[in-house]
Design an enzyme around this catalytic site. Sequence first.
Site, PDB file in Angstrom:
ATOM      1  N   ALA A  32      11.484  -9.610  18.146  1.00 29.23           N
ATOM      2  CA  ALA A  32      12.002  -9.638  19.526  1.00 29.23           C
ATOM      3  C   ALA A  32      13.194 -10.603  19.550  1.00 29.23           C
ATOM      4  O   ALA A  32      13.268 -11.532  20.350  1.00 29.23           O
ATOM      5  CB  ALA A  32      10.926 -10.027  20.531  1.00 29.23           C
ATOM      6  N   HIS A  37      17.323 -16.860  17.984  1.00 32.07           N
ATOM      7  CA  HIS A  37      17.190 -16.434  16.579  1.00 32.07           C
ATOM      8  C   HIS A  37      18.574 -16.244  15.953  1.00 32.07           C
ATOM      9  O   HIS A  37      18.814 -16.625  14.804  1.00 32.07           O
ATOM     10  CB  HIS A  37      16.428 -15.113  16.478  1.00 32.07           C
ATOM     11  CG  HIS A  37      15.041 -15.147  17.037  1.00 32.07           C
ATOM     12  ND1 HIS A  37      14.680 -14.463  18.176  1.00 32.07           N
ATOM     13  CD2 HIS A  37      13.914 -15.776  16.612  1.00 32.07           C
ATOM     14  CE1 HIS A  37      13.390 -14.658  18.416  1.00 32.07           C
ATOM     15  NE2 HIS A  37      12.899 -15.453  17.486  1.00 32.07           N
ATOM     16  N   GLN A 156       6.431 -27.439  15.560  1.00 34.15           N
ATOM     17  CA  GLN A 156       6.386 -26.553  14.386  1.00 34.15           C
ATOM     18  C   GLN A 156       7.318 -27.069  13.289  1.00 34.15           C
ATOM     19  O   GLN A 156       6.963 -27.085  12.106  1.00 34.15           O
ATOM     20  CB  GLN A 156       6.792 -25.145  14.813  1.00 34.15           C
ATOM     21  CG  GLN A 156       6.987 -24.168  13.687  1.00 34.15           C
ATOM     22  CD  GLN A 156       7.220 -22.776  14.206  1.00 34.15           C
ATOM     23  OE1 GLN A 156       6.272 -22.079  14.553  1.00 34.15           O
ATOM     24  NE2 GLN A 156       8.466 -22.357  14.293  1.00 34.15           N
TER      25      GLN A 156
END
Length: 289
Positions: A32, A37, A156
Amino acid sequence: MERLDDVNAWRAYADAQRAQGRRVGLVPTMGALHAGHASLLGEAKAAGDVVIATVFVNPRQFNDAADLRGYPRTPEADYAVAEACGVDCLVEPTLAQMWPDYPRPTSTTVSVRGVSEVLEGADRPGHFDGVASVVAKLFAITGPCRAYFGEKDFQQLVVVRQMVRDLALPVDVRGCPIVRDEDGLALASRNVRLSAEGRTRALALSRALGAVSGAGTASGHRRRMLEVLDAAGVEIAYAEVVDPLTLAASGDDEEGERRALVAGVVEGVRLIDNGPVTLVTKESHALSN
Ligand code: AMP
């Protein structure tokens, strides 16, 4: 652009690139794909890497079956984004390739203690074990590389960096800045699940971070962020100020650069955001005013 779904072909591709003297840049994603990104892919390109982008919705990092079921999947659009960003090899491994035993648990799990247990980890049991285990596997298949992760998922990034240090993995981890919409909302694949009204409410997260842009105490910053989130009707998960390396909660006796992290739920969608903050003690704040 190469398009692979086979783990052995992916390993062979990365080996062949290195054999020709090129450096591999790995950009792991769950698809997605959006401008956040794309910025990671752009950084990898700008560094001159041969860019391998992976798209894998890793079921082992979802602690909520409905969240996994509803996670957006847009393979054709992802292909177009990857190609437009100059990705050299797009890898979409199958579940059977990545986790042959699924849904049975794996015998081997990578668990990064400490930094995995707070914040998101406290609310989402097993989440970071799933992340660390899949990222370790992506690294094992890809081999020596630079790997690009967004600061959007700040915890993360800390978990992955710690894992790389602890296991001496041959990976140079690069953190990339958060990409936001014009209104300040941090881009996230799950944002498509928000209604127009929910999106407006979600803006409280970036507003809360904006509200602590000046220097202050850790508890003052926490209070201020909670007020902003609460006023907007966000179901608050946490609003914290922490050490950016250890994620230990900051005290009011601390000064200097720290990280503020917020998380909350809007219309059933979990949202996270973070940004840098400056801490000063009450005493030095009083002296400078
Ligand atoms: P995901 O597909 O959500 O697992 O994200 C894949 C990578 O993209 C992770 O390293 C994320 O931190 C990064 N990423 C996601 N959203 C953003 C954003 N808004 N800005 C920068 N990086 C992002």
